[in-house]
Write a protein that holds these residues in place. Structure first.
Motif, PDB file in Angstrom:
ATOM      1  N   THR A 120       0.822  -1.208   0.000  1.00 59.58           N
ATOM      2  CA  THR A 120       0.000   0.000   0.000  1.00 59.58           C
ATOM      3  C   THR A 120       0.859   1.262   0.000  1.00 59.58           C
ATOM      4  O   THR A 120       1.872   1.347   0.697  1.00 59.58           O
ATOM      5  N   VAL A 121       0.458   2.231  -0.806  1.00 60.17           N
ATOM      6  CA  VAL A 121       1.097   3.545  -0.799  1.00 60.17           C
ATOM      7  C   VAL A 121       0.256   4.523   0.012  1.00 60.17           C
ATOM      8  O   VAL A 121       0.476   5.736  -0.044  1.00 60.17           O
ATOM      9  N   ASP A 122      -0.677   3.971   0.780  1.00 55.49           N
ATOM     10  CA  ASP A 122      -1.560   4.791   1.617  1.00 55.49           C
ATOM     11  C   ASP A 122      -1.619   4.207   3.036  1.00 55.49           C
ATOM     12  O   ASP A 122      -2.692   3.814   3.513  1.00 55.49           O
ATOM     13  N   PRO A 123      -0.463   4.124   3.713  1.00 54.31           N
ATOM     14  CA  PRO A 123      -0.459   3.489   5.036  1.00 54.31           C
ATOM     15  C   PRO A 123      -1.249   4.251   6.087  1.00 54.31           C
ATOM     16  O   PRO A 123      -1.587   3.687   7.121  1.00 54.31           O
ATOM     17  N   LYS A 124      -1.549   5.495   5.814  1.00 59.47           N
ATOM     18  CA  LYS A 124      -2.332   6.285   6.768  1.00 59.47           C
ATOM     19  C   LYS A 124      -3.751   5.750   6.889  1.00 59.47           C
ATOM     20  O   LYS A 124      -4.335   5.737   7.980  1.00 59.47           O
ATOM     21  N   ARG A 125      -4.318   5.292   5.780  1.00 59.88           N
ATOM     22  CA  ARG A 125      -5.714   4.837   5.790  1.00 59.88           C
ATOM     23  C   ARG A 125      -5.852   3.325   5.707  1.00 59.88           C
ATOM     24  O   ARG A 125      -6.854   2.767   6.189  1.00 59.88           O
ATOM     25  N   ASP A 126      -4.904   2.647   5.081  1.00 60.48           N
ATOM     26  CA  ASP A 126      -5.039   1.209   4.844  1.00 60.48           C
ATOM     27  C   ASP A 126      -4.485   0.405   6.021  1.00 60.48           C
ATOM     28  O   ASP A 126      -3.274   0.390   6.256  1.00 60.48           O
ATOM     29  N   THR A 127      -5.358  -0.253   6.744  1.00 57.76           N
ATOM     30  CA  THR A 127      -4.920  -1.081   7.865  1.00 57.76           C
ATOM     31  C   THR A 127      -4.643  -2.500   7.385  1.00 57.76           C
ATOM     32  O   THR A 127      -5.172  -2.939   6.350  1.00 57.76           O
ATOM     33  N   PRO A 128      -3.841  -3.263   8.115  1.00 60.86           N
ATOM     34  CA  PRO A 128      -3.596  -4.653   7.733  1.00 60.86           C
ATOM     35  C   PRO A 128      -4.878  -5.460   7.594  1.00 60.86           C
ATOM     36  O   PRO A 128      -5.028  -6.234   6.635  1.00 60.86           O
ATOM     37  N   ALA A 129      -5.807  -5.279   8.529  1.00 61.65           N
ATOM     38  CA  ALA A 129      -7.057  -6.046   8.472  1.00 61.65           C
ATOM     39  C   ALA A 129      -7.863  -5.714   7.224  1.00 61.65           C
ATOM     40  O   ALA A 129      -8.426  -6.609   6.568  1.00 61.65           O
ATOM     41  N   ALA A 157      10.886   4.021  -4.051  1.00 60.05           N
ATOM     42  CA  ALA A 157      11.839   4.567  -5.022  1.00 60.05           C
ATOM     43  C   ALA A 157      12.859   3.522  -5.447  1.00 60.05           C
ATOM     44  O   ALA A 157      13.324   3.515  -6.599  1.00 60.05           O
ATOM     45  N   ALA A 158      13.230   2.626  -4.543  1.00 58.45           N
ATOM     46  CA  ALA A 158      14.188   1.572  -4.884  1.00 58.45           C
ATOM     47  C   ALA A 158      13.655   0.656  -5.978  1.00 58.45           C
ATOM     48  O   ALA A 158      14.424   0.009  -6.696  1.00 58.45           O
ATOM     49  N   TRP A 159      12.333   0.603  -6.109  1.00 59.09           N
ATOM     50  CA  TRP A 159      11.693  -0.207  -7.159  1.00 59.09           C
ATOM     51  C   TRP A 159      11.378   0.619  -8.405  1.00 59.09           C
ATOM     52  O   TRP A 159      10.822   0.101  -9.375  1.00 59.09           O
ATOM     53  N   GLY A 160      11.699   1.917  -8.349  1.00 57.04           N
ATOM     54  CA  GLY A 160      11.347   2.787  -9.463  1.00 57.04           C
ATOM     55  C   GLY A 160       9.906   3.233  -9.411  1.00 57.04           C
ATOM     56  O   GLY A 160       9.335   3.634 -10.436  1.00 57.04           O
ATOM     57  N   VAL A 161       9.309   3.168  -8.228  1.00 53.06           N
ATOM     58  CA  VAL A 161       7.896   3.507  -8.056  1.00 53.06           C
ATOM     59  C   VAL A 161       7.779   4.898  -7.427  1.00 53.06           C
ATOM     60  O   VAL A 161       8.471   5.211  -6.456  1.00 53.06           O
ATOM     61  N   GLY A 162       6.892   5.701  -7.981  1.00 57.11           N
ATOM     62  CA  GLY A 162       6.597   7.008  -7.412  1.00 57.11           C
ATOM     63  C   GLY A 162       5.129   7.107  -7.052  1.00 57.11           C
ATOM     64  O   GLY A 162       4.294   6.394  -7.607  1.00 57.11           O
ATOM     65  N   PHE A 163       4.831   7.962  -6.116  1.00 57.64           N
ATOM     66  CA  PHE A 163       3.423   8.215  -5.755  1.00 57.64           C
ATOM     67  C   PHE A 163       3.303   9.606  -5.178  1.00 57.64           C
ATOM     68  O   PHE A 163       4.274  10.185  -4.671  1.00 57.64           O
ATOM     69  N   GLU A 164       2.097  10.156  -5.268  1.00 61.09           N
ATOM     70  CA  GLU A 164       1.849  11.481  -4.706  1.00 61.09           C
ATOM     71  C   GLU A 164       0.381  11.576  -4.297  1.00 61.09           C
ATOM     72  O   GLU A 164      -0.492  10.906  -4.870  1.00 61.09           O
ATOM     73  N   TYR A 165       0.118  12.390  -3.301  1.00 63.49           N
ATOM     74  CA  TYR A 165      -1.239  12.601  -2.810  1.00 63.49           C
ATOM     75  C   TYR A 165      -1.795  13.878  -3.446  1.00 63.49           C
ATOM     76  O   TYR A 165      -1.094  14.890  -3.530  1.00 63.49           O
ATOM     77  N   SER A 166      -3.039  13.801  -3.887  1.00 62.05           N
ATOM     78  CA  SER A 166      -3.649  14.941  -4.580  1.00 62.05           C
ATOM     79  C   SER A 166      -5.117  15.087  -4.175  1.00 62.05           C
ATOM     80  O   SER A 166      -5.687  14.198  -3.545  1.00 62.05           O
ATOM     81  N   ASN A 167      -5.699  16.205  -4.577  1.00 62.26           N
ATOM     82  CA  ASN A 167      -7.114  16.495  -4.280  1.00 62.26           C
ATOM     83  C   ASN A 167      -7.418  16.316  -2.794  1.00 62.26           C
ATOM     84  O   ASN A 167      -8.421  15.702  -2.417  1.00 62.26           O
ATOM     85  N   VAL A 168      -6.548  16.851  -1.961  1.00 57.87           N
ATOM     86  CA  VAL A 168      -6.725  16.719  -0.514  1.00 57.87           C
ATOM     87  C   VAL A 168      -7.802  17.680  -0.047  1.00 57.87           C
ATOM     88  O   VAL A 168      -7.664  18.896  -0.166  1.00 57.87           O
ATOM     89  N   THR A 169      -8.899  17.143   0.487  1.00 60.01           N
ATOM     90  CA  THR A 169      -9.990  17.967   0.998  1.00 60.01           C
ATOM     91  C   THR A 169     -10.156  17.838   2.506  1.00 60.01           C
ATOM     92  O   THR A 169     -10.868  18.621   3.121  1.00 60.01           O
ATOM     93  N   ALA A 170      -9.511  16.830   3.082  1.00 55.43           N
ATOM     94  CA  ALA A 170      -9.544  16.608   4.522  1.00 55.43           C
ATOM     95  C   ALA A 170      -8.388  15.664   4.847  1.00 55.43           C
ATOM     96  O   ALA A 170      -7.832  15.027   3.942  1.00 55.43           O
ATOM     97  N   PRO A 171      -7.998  15.555   6.126  1.00 59.76           N
ATOM     98  CA  PRO A 171      -6.870  14.687   6.469  1.00 59.76           C
ATOM     99  C   PRO A 171      -7.018  13.249   5.971  1.00 59.76           C
ATOM    100  O   PRO A 171      -6.014  12.583   5.677  1.00 59.76           O
ATOM    101  N   ASP A 172      -8.257  12.781   5.860  1.00 60.42           N
ATOM    102  CA  ASP A 172      -8.473  11.404   5.408  1.00 60.42           C
ATOM    103  C   ASP A 172      -9.226  11.333   4.079  1.00 60.42           C
ATOM    104  O   ASP A 172      -9.750  10.285   3.717  1.00 60.42           O
ATOM    105  N   ARG A 173      -9.232  12.444   3.363  1.00 60.65           N
ATOM    106  CA  ARG A 173      -9.915  12.458   2.060  1.00 60.65           C
ATOM    107  C   ARG A 173      -8.957  13.017   1.009  1.00 60.65           C
ATOM    108  O   ARG A 173      -8.683  14.217   0.976  1.00 60.65           O
ATOM    109  N   TYR A 174      -8.447  12.126   0.170  1.00 58.03           N
ATOM    110  CA  TYR A 174      -7.497  12.523  -0.864  1.00 58.03           C
ATOM    111  C   TYR A 174      -7.356  11.374  -1.858  1.00 58.03           C
ATOM    112  O   TYR A 174      -7.794  10.249  -1.602  1.00 58.03           O
ATOM    113  N   ASP A 175      -6.759  11.690  -2.989  1.00 55.90           N
ATOM    114  CA  ASP A 175      -6.462  10.680  -4.000  1.00 55.90           C
ATOM    115  C   ASP A 175      -4.967  10.370  -3.953  1.00 55.90           C
ATOM    116  O   ASP A 175      -4.166  11.157  -3.441  1.00 55.90           O
TER     117      ASP A 175
END
Length: 215
Positions: A120-129, A157-175
Motif C-alpha cells: 500500500t502507498v496509503d499506510p495512513k488509511r489502509d490497515t492490515p485487516a 523509489a528503490a523499485w522505481g515507483v513514485g506516488f503522490e497525494y492529490s485532491n486533498v480535501t480533509a486529512p483522510d480524504r485525498y487521492d
C-alpha cells in the motif's frame, strides 16, 4: 548528339548516396537494438526484462495478518509485486483480478507458487485487516503489506515507483497517484520482469512469463 560515357551515366547522384548511407545506418541501429534486446531478454518475456542478477530491493513492514512480513519471506515462490491502495477506483482491483486470472491459467501444480503482493502507498488509511479483506476477495494467494510512512517513499523509489497525494480535501480524504507496473520476482529473490498495466489483459502471455520464471 553527344553520348554520355557509361561511367558517368551510372554514377549515383549525391542525394542517392546520402539516402543509401542513411538506410544502412538505420539498419545497423535496428540490428544493434535487436541484438541488445535478445541479450537482455533471451527468454522472450512479454514485459521489460531485467538484467540477470538484478536483486529485488527489500520490502518490510506489517502483513495483512498483523504480523511482520518481508518480501524475503516468500523465497522459493514467484511474487508479483505492485504498489497501490484500497481506495483505488480501478487500477488496483483490475490488477489483482488480472493476476488471479494468470494464476488460474497456470497448471494446477504451479498455482500455489505465485503470490500477488499489494504494497500500500496509503499506510495512513489502509490497515492490515482491511488489506486482508481486500486482497483475499480476489485471491487466496494474495497478500498485503503495510510499510511505515517514514520508510515507504525510499522503499518505493528503490523499485522505481513514485506516488503522490492529490485532491486533498480533509486529512483522510485525498487521492493517490502512483506507478502501475507489476514486478515479477523469482524464487531466488531476483527481479526478472516488469509488466506495464496495459499488458495485464494478455493473460496467456503473462502466464507464460510466470512459468518461465518458475522453471
Amino acid at each position: 548528339m553527344t553520348l554520355t560515357p557509361a561511367s558517368q551515366a551510372i554514377r549515383p547522384r549525391p542525394w542517392q548516396r546520402s539516402l543509401t548511407l542513411a538506410l544502412l545506418a538505420v539498419a545497423a541501429l535496428l540490428s544493434a537494438a535487436l541484438l541488445y534486446s535478445r541479450l537482455r531478454n533471451p527468454q522472450g518475456l512479454l514485459g521489460t526484462a531485467y538484467s540477470p542478477g538484478t536483486g529485488a530491493p527489500p520490502l518490510e513492514g506489517t502483513g495483512d495478518n498483523g504480523q511482520p512480513l518481508a518480501l524475503s519471506d516468500f523465497k522459493g515462490k514467484a511474487v508479483a509485486v505492485f504498489f497501490g491502495f484500497l481506495n483505488c477506483p480501478n487500477i488496483c482491483p483490475t490488477t489483482l483480478a488480472a493476476l488471479e486470472r494468470v494464476r488460474q491459467t497456470l497448471p494446477e501444480n504451479q498455482r500455489q507458487e505465485l503470490i500477488s503482493l499489494l504494497v500500500t502507498v496509503d499506510p495512513k488509511r489502509d490497515t492490515p485487516a482491511e488489506l486482508r479483506t481486500y486482497v483475499r476477495y480476489f485471491s487466496a494467494n494474495a497478500r498485503g503489506l503495510v510499510i511505515p510512512a517514514s520508510q515507504l517513499r525510499d522503499a518505493a523509489a528503490a523499485w522505481g515507483v513514485g506516488f503522490e497525494y492529490s485532491n486533498v480535501t480533509a486529512p483522510d480524504r485525498y487521492d493517490v497517484n502512483h506507478t502501475t507496473g507489476v514486478y515479477l520476482v523469482d524464487r531466488e529473490g531476483q527481479r526478472r520482469v516488469v509488466w506495464d498495466y496495459t499488458q495485464l489483459n494478455l493473460t496467456d502471455r503473462i502466464a507464460s512469463d510466470v512459468q518461465t520464471v518458475l522453471r
